[in-house]
Design an enzyme around this catalytic site. Structure first.
Site, PDB file in Angstrom:
ATOM      1  N   ASP A 149       2.729  -7.013  10.484  1.00  7.49           N
ATOM      2  CA  ASP A 149       3.667  -6.802  11.590  1.00  7.49           C
ATOM      3  C   ASP A 149       3.405  -7.771  12.724  1.00  7.49           C
ATOM      4  O   ASP A 149       4.328  -8.271  13.363  1.00  7.49           O
ATOM      5  CB  ASP A 149       3.580  -5.366  12.105  1.00  7.49           C
ATOM      6  CG  ASP A 149       4.353  -4.390  11.217  1.00  7.49           C
ATOM      7  OD1 ASP A 149       5.177  -4.867  10.407  1.00  7.49           O
ATOM      8  OD2 ASP A 149       4.115  -3.180  11.324  1.00  7.49           O
ATOM      9  N   ASP A 170      -1.675  -3.809  12.632  1.00  3.20           N
ATOM     10  CA  ASP A 170      -1.079  -4.196  11.344  1.00  3.20           C
ATOM     11  C   ASP A 170      -0.877  -5.704  11.333  1.00  3.20           C
ATOM     12  O   ASP A 170      -0.021  -6.235  12.057  1.00  3.20           O
ATOM     13  CB  ASP A 170       0.250  -3.462  11.143  1.00  3.20           C
ATOM     14  CG  ASP A 170       0.793  -3.704   9.749  1.00  3.20           C
ATOM     15  OD1 ASP A 170       0.997  -4.890   9.380  1.00  3.20           O
ATOM     16  OD2 ASP A 170       0.984  -2.738   9.001  1.00  3.20           O
ATOM     17  N   THR A 187      -1.005   7.465  -0.936  1.00  7.40           N
ATOM     18  CA  THR A 187      -2.259   7.381  -1.700  1.00  7.40           C
ATOM     19  C   THR A 187      -3.155   6.233  -1.216  1.00  7.40           C
ATOM     20  O   THR A 187      -4.330   6.183  -1.577  1.00  7.40           O
ATOM     21  CB  THR A 187      -1.958   7.127  -3.187  1.00  7.40           C
ATOM     22  OG1 THR A 187      -1.311   5.842  -3.280  1.00  7.40           O
ATOM     23  CG2 THR A 187      -1.048   8.191  -3.766  1.00  7.40           C
ATOM     24  N   ARG A 208       0.853  -1.196   0.000  1.00  3.85           N
ATOM     25  CA  ARG A 208       0.000   0.000   0.000  1.00  3.85           C
ATOM     26  C   ARG A 208       0.872   1.223   0.000  1.00  3.85           C
ATOM     27  O   ARG A 208       1.680   1.405   0.909  1.00  3.85           O
ATOM     28  CB  ARG A 208      -0.831   0.024   1.294  1.00  3.85           C
ATOM     29  CG  ARG A 208      -2.149  -0.606   1.165  1.00  3.85           C
ATOM     30  CD  ARG A 208      -3.133  -0.116   2.185  1.00  3.85           C
ATOM     31  NE  ARG A 208      -2.673  -0.163   3.566  1.00  3.85           N
ATOM     32  CZ  ARG A 208      -3.447   0.138   4.596  1.00  3.85           C
ATOM     33  NH1 ARG A 208      -4.686   0.505   4.391  1.00  3.85           N
ATOM     34  NH2 ARG A 208      -2.994   0.086   5.809  1.00  3.85           N
TER      35      ARG A 208
HETATM   36  N1  URA Z   1      -3.956  -3.692   7.091  1.00  4.50           N
HETATM   37  C1  URA Z   1      -3.706  -4.103   8.371  1.00  4.50           C
HETATM   38  O1  URA Z   1      -2.804  -4.897   8.600  1.00  4.50           O
HETATM   39  N2  URA Z   1      -4.486  -3.602   9.357  1.00  4.50           N
HETATM   40  C2  URA Z   1      -5.490  -2.748   9.144  1.00  4.50           C
HETATM   41  O2  URA Z   1      -6.165  -2.346  10.094  1.00  4.50           O
HETATM   42  C3  URA Z   1      -5.716  -2.334   7.823  1.00  4.50           C
HETATM   43  C4  URA Z   1      -4.940  -2.830   6.804  1.00  4.50           C
END
Ligand code: URA
Length: 216
Positions: A210, A207, A115, A111
């Site tokens: 992560d 995330d 943007t 991502r």
């Molecule tokens: N990607 C993630 O890992 N967590 C989110 O909350 C949104 C996208």
């Protein structure tokens, strides 16, 4: 059981108690990397159970210790699990435990932090995609941009069918994916409240990449 949400028969929330319990444990901010990964693996097996519910079967003749019978089997090789890198890997492993014969495709997307658009860096699919049913996996359907881009790429190869599986989503992600690909059913364990300005799901679980890989 996989009830459909509201009026949309294409969005399936898997509200089985085991799924909901494990998801709650994963959401906790103090869950260790190890337990997050283990729970994701277990959840993925349960999601696989739901998403393969209508998989075509065939009859084969087998011998029980007592007699010959016709029994039903699935052809796992016809199924392709497509993992959106990198967080999709977490779901992929659990699903492969349940459907070990499935083929695997990978799409590398990140991502753009400014943007929030999906940028592709890797694409590798099995052969003969026209003969296969595809399940695209990514733990989080957030903005929906990665899922839309991944499904667009897979559609070029004309598979027999495509489904999308995530753990968590939000109204914004569902709307984006449903608009771009109204033919693709969505399977999720929960629909959270909203997306924040950074493209994270609230309340969410943080995330996913992560937390799976311990890279925070
Ligand atoms: N990607 C993630 O890992 N967590 C989110 O909350 C949104 C996208």
């Amino acid at each position: 059981m996989s009830p459909q949400t509201g009026n949309d028969p294409m969005v399936h929330v898997v509200d089985h108690p085991l799924v909901q319990h494990k998801l709650t444990l994963m959401r906790k901010k103090d869950a260790s990397t190890n337990s997050f990964r283990t729970l994701l693996n277990e959840l993925a097996m349960l999601m696989a159970y739901e998403v393969t519910r209508d998989m075509p079967m065939q009859e084969v003749e087998i011998e029980t210790p007592l007699e010959t019978m016709k029994a039903r089997v699935i052809d796992g090789k016809k199924l392709v699990l497509v993992s959106i890198l990198r967080a999709g890997t977490g779901i992929l492993d659990g699903m492969l435990t349940v459907v070990p014969g499935a083929r695997v495709g990978h799409i590398g997307l990140y991502r753009d932090p400014k943007t929030l658009q999906a940028v592709e860096y890797y694409f590798k699919m099995p052969k003969d995609m026209q003969e296969r049913d595809v399940v695209v996996v990514d733990p989080m359907l957030a903005t929906g941009n990665s899922a839309v881009a991944a499904i667009e790429r897979v559609k070029v190869l004309k598979p027999k069918s495509i489904k999308f599986v995530c753990l968590l989503t939000c109204p914004e992600g569902i709307a984006t994916l449903r608009k771009a690909h109204p033919d693709v059913p969505i399977y999720t364990a929960a629909i959270d409240r909203q997306l924040n300005d950074h493209g994270y799901i609230l309340p969410g679980l943080g995330d996913a990449g992560d937390r799976i890989f311990g890279t925070q």
